[in-house]
Design an enzyme around this catalytic site. Structure first.
Site, PDB file in Angstrom:
ATOM      1  CD  GLU A 290    -121.409  35.392 101.276  1.00 49.89           C
ATOM      2  OE1 GLU A 290    -120.154  35.388 101.314  1.00 49.89           O
ATOM      3  OE2 GLU A 290    -122.098  36.076 102.044  1.00 49.89           O
TER       4      GLU A 290
ATOM      5  CG  HIS B 237    -117.752  39.178  99.460  1.00 48.34           C
ATOM      6  ND1 HIS B 237    -117.377  40.489  99.654  1.00 48.34           N
ATOM      7  CD2 HIS B 237    -118.821  38.972 100.275  1.00 48.34           C
ATOM      8  CE1 HIS B 237    -118.174  41.052 100.540  1.00 48.34           C
ATOM      9  NE2 HIS B 237    -119.066  40.157 100.933  1.00 48.34           N
TER      10      HIS B 237
ATOM     11  CD  GLU C 102    -119.867  42.439 103.599  1.00 45.15           C
ATOM     12  OE1 GLU C 102    -120.691  42.002 102.768  1.00 45.15           O
ATOM     13  OE2 GLU C 102    -119.119  41.689 104.246  1.00 45.15           O
TER      14      GLU C 102
END
Length: 290
Positions: free
Chosen positions: A133, A136, A191
């Protein structure tokens, strides 16, 4: 007479077309601002951080958050507490007490982990998911997600498209923006890059990189079980979890670091509380003068 009638018909048709065209252009201006962005509209990293911080504050108010002495918070701080300043970010962590298996990070450095995720993953596996996370955020995917959510909600009427700065949003819009950021559909490329970031994070900081394969294997197994509906929705834009686990294994093998990972059952140790000692009162002996 005939020529005059033709001229009038043509004139009326032109007026109708012009009116319709003006209406269509007004709609296209708003639509263009939403779908493609307006040439005068800019959305900086600072804008993304500010909007994300406000959206997360609203989400925090709507969730049950584990307190500072809660076992979930204590565990999260133990795992990731030393990474409050990393990659040029000021990271802050909180646990949402909710059974869902999820976690997210936003452009302002807010990291939120669901207790349901902590219940099924051990410390190393949690490092993988949180690292993914944060990847990102570092890769600017979270900024782009915040921008897309803002455009959809705040620019829907095209008003803010005339300005070079972001406009104020309503409380309702802020809630929708927050939800959109959590549910943002990153591309498969994004991703995969976040997966690689998580692997490199584990490797660089001396953690067991084989936990990457294990974390994705857990998600793969859960997607086949009782939580399949939720996980299918959550992972719809992600590469297949089995594929991700296999890719992690190949990376570890290539680096000469592969070995079967032994999953440790997460243990949430209750916080010891000490009750204050009961106050005892002693009666003073009184003497009377005779």
């Amino acid at each position: 007479m005939k020529r005059k009638s033709v001229f009038l018909v043509a004139l009326v048709a032109f007026m109708v077309f012009s009116t319709a065209k003006a209406q269509i252009n007004l709609g296209e201006k708003a639509l263009g601002a939403v779908q493609k962005g307006y040439t005068g509209f800019t959305f900086s990293n600072e804008d993304a951080a500010k909007l994300s911080k406000e959206a997360v504050a609203k989400m925090d108010a709507e969730h049950v958050i584990a307190g500072p002495t809660d076992p979930y918070t204590v565990r999260l701080n133990k795992i990731f507490g030393k990474y409050t300043k990393a990659y040029g970010l000021e990271l802050n962590y909180k646990v949402y007490v909710i059974k869902e298996v999820n976690a997210f990070a936003t452009a302002d450095g807010s990291v939120r982990v669901y207790s349901g995720l902590m219940d099924v993953m051990d410390d190393n596996e949690l490092l993988v998911v949180i690292g993914h996370e944060i990847g990102h955020v570092v890769n600017k995917d979270s900024r782009d997600a915040a921008r897309a959510a803002y455009q959809k909600e705040a620019l829907i009427d095209g008003a803010a498209s005339q300005s070079g700065t972001i406009a104020a949003v309503t409380d309702s819009q802020l809630g929708k923006i927050g939800s959109a950021m959590i549910d943002s559909k990153h591309s498969r490329k994004q991703e995969s890059e976040a997966d690689l970031f998580a692997y490199e994070f584990m490797k660089k900081n001396g953690y067991d990189v084989n936990a990457v394969e294990s974390a994705f294997s857990i998600l793969a197994k859960m997607s086949e079980g009782a939580q399949s509906d939720f996980l299918t929705k959550m992972m719809s834009s992600h590469p297949d979890s089995k594929e991700r686990a296999e890719n992690a294994r190949k990376r570890a093998e290539k680096d000469g670091l592969y070995k079967p990972y032994v999953h440790q059952t997460p243990v949430v140790t209750p916080v010891k509380t000490t009750k204050p000692a009961a106050k005892t009162t002693t009666k003073k002996k009184t003497t009377t003068k005779k």
